[in-house]
Design an enzyme around this catalytic site. Sequence first.
Site, mmCIF file in Angstrom:
data_model
loop_
_atom_site.group_PDB
_atom_site.id
_atom_site.type_symbol
_atom_site.label_atom_id
_atom_site.label_comp_id
_atom_site.label_asym_id
_atom_site.label_seq_id
_atom_site.Cartn_x
_atom_site.Cartn_y
_atom_site.Cartn_z
ATOM 1 N N GLN A 55 0.819 -1.206 0.000
ATOM 2 C CA GLN A 55 0.000 0.000 0.000
ATOM 3 C C GLN A 55 0.858 1.263 0.000
ATOM 4 O O GLN A 55 0.536 2.249 -0.667
ATOM 5 C CB GLN A 55 -0.925 0.000 1.219
ATOM 6 C CG GLN A 55 -1.770 1.253 1.392
ATOM 7 C CD GLN A 55 -2.805 1.425 0.295
ATOM 8 O OE1 GLN A 55 -3.149 0.466 -0.402
ATOM 9 N NE2 GLN A 55 -3.311 2.640 0.139
ATOM 10 N N GLU A 56 1.940 1.238 0.752
ATOM 11 C CA GLU A 56 2.767 2.436 0.903
ATOM 12 C C GLU A 56 3.547 2.771 -0.370
ATOM 13 O O GLU A 56 3.566 3.923 -0.804
ATOM 14 C CB GLU A 56 3.751 2.249 2.066
ATOM 15 C CG GLU A 56 3.114 2.275 3.450
ATOM 16 C CD GLU A 56 2.721 3.679 3.885
ATOM 17 O OE1 GLU A 56 2.974 4.648 3.145
ATOM 18 O OE2 GLU A 56 2.149 3.806 4.985
ATOM 19 N N SER A 57 4.214 1.784 -0.943
ATOM 20 C CA SER A 57 5.163 2.091 -2.020
ATOM 21 C C SER A 57 5.101 1.144 -3.205
ATOM 22 O O SER A 57 5.869 1.321 -4.158
ATOM 23 C CB SER A 57 6.587 2.052 -1.460
ATOM 24 O OG SER A 57 6.917 0.725 -1.055
ATOM 25 N N TYR A 178 -6.896 3.308 3.796
ATOM 26 C CA TYR A 178 -5.608 2.692 4.138
ATOM 27 C C TYR A 178 -5.811 1.473 5.030
ATOM 28 O O TYR A 178 -5.299 0.384 4.753
ATOM 29 C CB TYR A 178 -4.756 3.749 4.840
ATOM 30 C CG TYR A 178 -3.355 3.337 5.215
ATOM 31 C CD1 TYR A 178 -2.309 3.483 4.307
ATOM 32 C CD2 TYR A 178 -3.060 2.856 6.485
ATOM 33 C CE1 TYR A 178 -1.013 3.140 4.657
ATOM 34 C CE2 TYR A 178 -1.766 2.510 6.839
ATOM 35 C CZ TYR A 178 -0.744 2.656 5.922
ATOM 36 O OH TYR A 178 0.539 2.314 6.278
#
Length: 203
Positions: A55-57, A178
């Site tokens: 999800q982040e990168s 998120y």
Amino acid sequence: MCVVLAALLAFELFQPAHAQIPNAAQGYQRELTRVVQQEWGMNGRVAVHAAQIHQESAWRSNVNSPVGAQGLSQFMPSTSAWIAEIYPDLGRAAPYSPGWAMRAQARYNKWHWQQLASAADECQRWAFALSAYNGGLGWVNRDRRLATAAGDNPRVWFGSVEKYTHRAGWALRENRHYVRHILLTLTPRYERAGWQGGAPCNA
């Protein structure tokens, strides 16, 4: 388990095991497993941490976000510096180093986890911890107080605390997506693909 949560999980079970897991993830699987098990124990939730990096990168170690977050685990520079300060054994902040980023991510998640022991169960506790990673523990605590004031359960994220906030609209949408996307969509996907630790919201 609430009806909405159960329905979302049921939908995810019909997706292919390796659906949309970036090829780059495989190159980090062994190291992330080692890091999470060292920091959390042999039953550490590797799949959750993998889903969070996804999800982040999307497993890109050199990426910068529009707001300045850096590297695989997308730490803001101030957060990287704080983590390096309170955990000097990690060495100098190095958010673009995958090894440092994964270790710092596991530590930062555990730090939040330890602050959130009053959550109703492990699924809810992970939801609170991920919300805090994304938006800050202060906001989580304020949202819990709003839930209490409204007569809802401050120990439950899904269907309770997630409904309450004074955050800006964009921040609310980002934060709630998120948590749900990591725990209800991505973590089961990584679990089915063989990443260890299981999915805490599947029970």
